[in-house]
Structures are given as C-alpha cells and as structure tokens.
Design an enzyme around this catalytic site. Structure first.
Site, PDB file in Angstrom:
ATOM      1  N   GLY A  71      14.154 -89.779 -33.239  1.00  0.00           N
ATOM      2  CA  GLY A  71      15.426 -90.918 -31.488  1.00  0.00           C
ATOM      3  C   GLY A  71      16.264 -90.964 -33.167  1.00  0.00           C
TER       4      GLY A  71
ATOM      5  CB  THR B 179      21.936 -89.265 -32.002  1.00  0.00           C
ATOM      6  OG1 THR B 179      20.884 -89.400 -30.493  1.00  0.00           O
ATOM      7  CG2 THR B 179      20.862 -87.973 -32.319  1.00  0.00           C
TER       8      THR B 179
ATOM      9  CE1 TYR C  32       8.232 -98.303 -25.340  1.00  0.00           C
ATOM     10  CE2 TYR C  32       7.925-100.485 -24.519  1.00  0.00           C
ATOM     11  CZ  TYR C  32       8.525 -99.639 -25.196  1.00  0.00           C
ATOM     12  OH  TYR C  32       8.911 -99.700 -26.470  1.00  0.00           O
TER      13      TYR C  32
END
Length: 257
Positions: free
Chosen positions: A14, A16, A150
């Site tokens: 992740g 970017t 989550y």
C-alpha cells in the site's frame, strides 16, 4: 541524503499514497531500495520505487510479490505491512455481512500473514531483518458504529505480531507494530465524506464526529510523515534492541498506556 539504510531492500505494501507513500519515500531517502505495492500503479513515481501491482484481498497476491522481490533482488531486509483499510459500512453488527468480515480480515490480517510467511525464509537465511506491521489505535479502542470488523482484524494483527516477535528474536529478526490514530490521508478524508453523506451532515461536522469519538488531546490529525518518521527509526540499527512492541502514534487518543 542520509544513507543509514543503504544496500537494504524494503517492501512497503500500500505504498503509493497516504501513510504508505510517506513511509516509502522516507525509507528511500535513507538509502533503501524500496518496493511498493498497490492495486494500480501511481500516476507518477518521482522517487523511483519499484512497483508491483497486487490486490492483497486476493490470496495469490502474496506469492506474486514475494517471487518478484526475491527474483529481482535476491533478498529482503525490511517488510512494512502497511496496506489496510476499513472496508465495511458503519452501523454495528447487523450492518455487516459475511463478505464484509471476510474482506476486512483478508486485507488487514491474512495478507500480512501470507507475505511474512513467504518472505521470512530469506530473512532467516541471512539472520537479519525487520518487520513493521501497521495497525491502528482502533484495535484497542474500537468504535462499534464505525470500525467493528476492521478493529477485530487489527487486534488479531497485534497478537500475531507479538507472537512472531517472540519466535523470530533468536533468528536475528525484529517485529514491531505501529498504531496510528487519525491520520490525514485520502482514505481518511473519503471516510469522513462518507459519514457526512450517510448522515446528511457537512464534512466539517463529520470530522468533528470522528474527532469526538476518538478523542485526540493534541486536537488535530497526524500527518503521514509523522508516522513514517517512527517507522524509519524502528527499521534502523538505532532500534536494534526493540522488538515485540506496539507504538501508538495517536496524539494521545488512547486513554491508557
């Protein structure tokens, strides 16, 4: 440019945008060769990170990442498992389907387990390496109406990380967790906008709702670079006696030590 990580190969999943991009840029600035993953390539890659396209909700992606890194570089020194997101809607237990739970656990927990499992043999062979798993303060302070699935996946990540640190310490490998609080990223801003839209309130009001729920004594979001600075320290030799620890970077939000 500092070169304390010169010659080291680092993976940032992740990597970017948001926290991941800040970490990748920081490690690169310290001399590391950085490999980043994301589902789609960034529009521009000013820091020349090596990019691997991967959707970490798909189990086969870990094998693709590991094979490409080891084929190209022949080693791995640093793994930053940053990829993660709250993929599920708010509303508590009744709003969550099996698919919501599955997707949150695939991305936020199982993808980390798979990547570590495939790359750890290379670290063990060289008797050195550092793993940083990016968690969240919500793993210890879940918000039932926003982060139930989550938070549970990240809580599992915390327990797994401690167990892994205990297992790998004698093999020269350190494992730590960094748990950001509310960070000013594109993903967080989208999250706040979704709350605004679903609750029919302004974005400013939605931001206040989130900050009130979390409770941040410093009164602001963190900048991604503030997370990256801690990660850069933890992967360096300066932190060589630190392992099995979970660091909160949350502006004081967690009410206990």
């Amino acid at each position: 440019m500092e070169t304390i990580l010169k010659g080291q190969v680092a993976l940032v999943t992740g990597g970017t945008k948001g926290i991941g991009k800040a970490i990748a840029d920081k490690l690169s600035s310290k001399g590391a060769q950085v490999v980043v993953t994301a589902r789609t390539a960034p529009e521009e890659n000013l820091n020349e990170h090596y990019f691997i396209a991967a959707d970490l909700t798909q189990p086969q992606s870990a094998a693709v990442i590991a094979k490409e890194i080891l084929t190209k570089y022949g080693k791995i020194d640093i793994i930053v498992n940053n990829a993660g997101a709250n993929l599920s809607p708010g509303g508590g237990f009744d709003a969550l389907t099996d698919e919501h739970w599955y997707n949150d656990w695939q991305l936020n927990f199982l993808s980390v387990v798979r990547i570590n499992k495939l790359l750890l043999p290379a670290m063990i062979k060289q008797n050195s390496g550092v793993i940083i798993n990016i968690s969240t303060g919500a793993a210890k302070l879940p918000i039932w109406e926003m982060t139930m699935s989550y938070s549970s996946a990240k809580a599992a990540l915390n327990a797994y990380s401690k167990a892994l640190a205990n297992e790998l310490g004698s093999k020269g490998i350190r494992v730590n967790v960094v748990s950001p609080g509310v960070v000013k990223t594109p993903l967080m801003m989208d999250f706040i906008e979704n709350i605004a839209n679903s609750s029919n309130i302004t974005v400013d009001d939605a931001f206040k709702v989130v900050m009130d729920k979390v409770g941040v004594p410093l009164g602001r979001m963190a900048e991604p670079d503030e997370i990256a600075s801690l990660v850069a320290f933890l992967v360096s030799a300066e932190a060589r006696y630190i392992t099995g620890t979970n660091y909160a970077v949350d502006g004081g939000a967690l009410p206990t030590t």
